[in-house]
Every structure is written in structure tokens, then in C-alpha cells.
Enzyme design. Structure first.
Site, PDB file in Angstrom:
ATOM      1  N   LYS A   9       0.875  -1.651  -0.023  1.00 13.83           N
ATOM      2  CA  LYS A   9      -0.229   0.361  -0.359  1.00 13.83           C
ATOM      3  C   LYS A   9       0.750   1.103   0.444  1.00 13.83           C
ATOM      4  CE  LYS A   9      -3.865  -1.771   2.651  1.00 13.83           C
ATOM      5  NZ  LYS A   9      -5.055  -1.923   3.797  1.00 13.83           N
ATOM      6  N   TYR A  49     -12.898  -2.312  -3.892  1.00 14.29           N
ATOM      7  CA  TYR A  49     -12.908  -1.804  -2.472  1.00 14.29           C
ATOM      8  C   TYR A  49     -14.404  -1.842  -2.360  1.00 14.29           C
ATOM      9  CZ  TYR A  49      -8.576  -2.396  -0.118  1.00 14.29           C
ATOM     10  OH  TYR A  49      -7.043  -2.256   0.477  1.00 14.29           O
ATOM     11  N   THR A  91      -5.004  -7.027  11.423  1.00 15.84           N
ATOM     12  CA  THR A  91      -5.015  -5.515  10.137  1.00 15.84           C
ATOM     13  C   THR A  91      -5.041  -4.957  11.048  1.00 15.84           C
ATOM     14  OG1 THR A  91      -7.231  -6.350  10.028  1.00 15.84           O
ATOM     15  CG2 THR A  91      -7.185  -4.511   9.358  1.00 15.84           C
ATOM     16  N   ASN A 112      -2.332   0.203   7.158  1.00 16.82           N
ATOM     17  CA  ASN A 112      -1.522  -1.774   7.367  1.00 16.82           C
ATOM     18  C   ASN A 112      -0.701  -1.744   6.213  1.00 16.82           C
ATOM     19  OD1 ASN A 112      -3.491  -1.760   5.867  1.00 16.82           O
ATOM     20  ND2 ASN A 112      -4.462  -2.977   7.246  1.00 16.82           N
ATOM     21  N   HIS A 115      -2.457  -5.730   1.534  1.00 15.76           N
ATOM     22  CA  HIS A 115      -4.066  -5.582   2.015  1.00 15.76           C
ATOM     23  C   HIS A 115      -3.146  -7.272   0.957  1.00 15.76           C
ATOM     24  CE1 HIS A 115      -7.239  -7.376  -0.045  1.00 15.76           C
ATOM     25  NE2 HIS A 115      -7.067  -7.973  -1.436  1.00 15.76           N
ATOM     26  N   GLU A 126      -9.558 -11.051  -7.580  1.00 12.09           N
ATOM     27  CA  GLU A 126      -9.028 -10.051  -7.212  1.00 12.09           C
ATOM     28  C   GLU A 126      -7.113 -10.530  -8.131  1.00 12.09           C
ATOM     29  OE1 GLU A 126      -9.755  -9.081  -2.723  1.00 12.09           O
ATOM     30  OE2 GLU A 126      -7.846  -9.805  -3.501  1.00 12.09           O
TER      31      GLU A 126
HETATM   32  P1  GTP Z   1      -7.422  -5.936   3.534  1.00  7.50           P
HETATM   33  O1  GTP Z   1      -6.364  -7.398   3.579  1.00  7.50           O
HETATM   34  O2  GTP Z   1      -6.620  -5.067   3.725  1.00  7.50           O
HETATM   35  O3  GTP Z   1      -8.867  -6.655   3.283  1.00  7.50           O
HETATM   36  O4  GTP Z   1      -7.122  -6.162   5.077  1.00  7.50           O
HETATM   37  P2  GTP Z   1      -8.135  -6.858   6.621  1.00  7.50           P
HETATM   38  O5  GTP Z   1      -8.880  -8.001   5.481  1.00  7.50           O
HETATM   39  O6  GTP Z   1      -6.863  -6.679   7.288  1.00  7.50           O
HETATM   40  O7  GTP Z   1      -9.112  -5.558   6.399  1.00  7.50           O
HETATM   41  P3  GTP Z   1     -10.574  -5.145   6.445  1.00  7.50           P
HETATM   42  O8  GTP Z   1     -11.249  -6.296   5.673  1.00  7.50           O
HETATM   43  O9  GTP Z   1     -11.508  -5.975   7.624  1.00  7.50           O
HETATM   44  O10 GTP Z   1     -10.299  -4.325   6.103  1.00  7.50           O
HETATM   45  C1  GTP Z   1      -9.875  -3.453   4.656  1.00  7.50           C
HETATM   46  C2  GTP Z   1      -9.038  -2.450   4.202  1.00  7.50           C
HETATM   47  O11 GTP Z   1      -9.816  -1.645   5.280  1.00  7.50           O
HETATM   48  C3  GTP Z   1      -7.803  -2.390   6.390  1.00  7.50           C
HETATM   49  O12 GTP Z   1      -6.842  -3.605   5.312  1.00  7.50           O
HETATM   50  C4  GTP Z   1      -7.477  -0.995   6.701  1.00  7.50           C
HETATM   51  O13 GTP Z   1      -6.855  -0.824   5.505  1.00  7.50           O
HETATM   52  C5  GTP Z   1      -8.906  -0.627   6.100  1.00  7.50           C
HETATM   53  N1  GTP Z   1     -10.044  -0.078   6.962  1.00  7.50           N
HETATM   54  C6  GTP Z   1     -10.444  -1.281   7.974  1.00  7.50           C
HETATM   55  N2  GTP Z   1     -10.617  -0.883   9.574  1.00  7.50           N
HETATM   56  C7  GTP Z   1     -10.636   0.562   9.416  1.00  7.50           C
HETATM   57  C8  GTP Z   1     -10.646   1.782  10.299  1.00  7.50           C
HETATM   58  O14 GTP Z   1     -11.797   1.584  11.040  1.00  7.50           O
HETATM   59  N3  GTP Z   1     -10.543   2.862   9.753  1.00  7.50           N
HETATM   60  C9  GTP Z   1     -10.040   3.429   8.397  1.00  7.50           C
HETATM   61  N4  GTP Z   1      -9.117   4.902   8.126  1.00  7.50           N
HETATM   62  N5  GTP Z   1      -8.809   2.321   7.252  1.00  7.50           N
HETATM   63  C10 GTP Z   1      -9.806   0.706   7.959  1.00  7.50           C
HETATM   64 MG    MG Z   2     -10.371  -8.056   3.905  1.00  2.00          MG
END
Ligand code: GTP
Ligand code: MG
Length: 138
Positions: A9, A49, A91, A112, A115, A126
């Protein structure tokens, strides 16, 4: 053998961490079989997304992902999807285990660093979102 889609990212590409993150994948036995550096438009980030579009952070997430270049890549290995998520860590970096990418490099739950696909079906979708058949050799 399995494949998964990974994205390094903007927070990580901005800090020149691509090589250090790739070393984590390789050390875990994941092979980088396709990789390119691209800059997403807001529209492309929004489409990628789309599953999160009702979440409160959707706008912020898309703006972040379109803010600077990302490195999209296909990782291959035994149980690559689960293995990659292990290497990534939780995450929120505050909850990530020691040695994971997010523990070492992530700045916050939003910024973070990586992805990774979360299931076989989403991995296939994807990978097809970013790579053509010609870019995916055996
Ligand atoms: P991905 O591999 O990126 O999908 O991560 P994940 O599966 O661990 O997390 P999730 O699918 O729940 O969320 C997707 C992405 O949204 C995360 O990786 C973060 O970058 C972002 N995200 C999740 N929660 C938050 C939040 O509370 N605030 C913000 N700003 N971004 C968030
Ligand atoms: Mg995810």
C-alpha cells in the site's frame, strides 16, 4: 499450490519498503510470480474495495489507496492465502504479532502497509482484477 493477490500500500511504497516487505514473503516460502507498480485512480480503488462501500471508512480507504503508487503482486505457495495473512498480521498493527509485516511497518489500522486476499474466491477475483492471463506464467 495456491495463489493470492497482495498489494503493498501507499504508506509502504512512500517509505521505500517494497524490498523489505518482499523479503518477508520470500522468507515465509511465498514466491512472487507477478508484480507491478501502478497508481490507482479513485474509481479503480472504489471498485476494488466495493465490498466495503457501506463501511464508514470506505471514502478514506479509497483516497488512501489512490494517494500514491502501490505494488500489486501475485504470491504463490502451499496455502498461500492463509500463509500470506499470517505474514501480514492483524489489520490493526496494535494487535499484530511480533515479526509480522503490519507489526513492523504499519502506521495505523488504515495505513497498514499491505492487503491480502481472504479466501480462494476473492483471490481469483482480485488476481483477475489486476493481471491478464499473459502476465501470469506457470
Ligand atoms: P485487507 O487485507 O486490506 O482486506 O485487510 P483486512 O482483511 O485485515 O481488513 P478489512 O478487510 O476489515 O479492511 C480492509 C482495509 O480497510 C484494511 O486493511 C484497512 O486498510 C482499512 N480499514 C479497516 N478498518 C479501518 C478503520 O477503522 N479505519 C480506516 N481508516 N481504515 C480501515
Ligand atoms: Mg479484507
Amino acid at each position: 499450490i495456491e495463489r493470492t493477490l497482495s498489494i503493498i500500500k501507499p504508506d509502504a511504497t512512500n517509505r521505500n519498503l517494497t524490498g523489505k516487505i518482499n523479503a518477508k514473503f520470500e522468507d515465509a516460502g511465498l514466491r512472487i510470480v507477478a508484480q507491478k507498480r501502478i497508481k490507482l485512480s479513485m474509481e479503480q480503488a472504489g471498485k476494488f474495495y466495493e465490498v466495503h462501500k457501506e463501511r464508514p471508512f470506505y471514502g478514506e480507504l479509497c483516497e488512501f489507496m489512490a494517494s500514491a503508487p502501490v505494488v500489486v503482486q501475485v504470491l504463490e505457495g502451499e496455502n498461500a492465502i492463509a500463509k500470506n495473512r499470517e505474514v501480514m498480521g492483524a489489520t490493526n498493527p496494535a494487535n499484530a504479532d511480533a515479526g509480522t509485516i503490519r507489526k513492523e511497518f504499519a502506521l495505523s489500522v488504515g495505513e497498514n502497509s499491505v492487503h491480502g486476499s481472504d479466501a480462494a474466491e476473492t483471490a481469483a477475483q482480485e488476481i483477475a482484477f489486476f493481471f491478464s492471463g499473459l502476465e501470469l506464467v506457470g
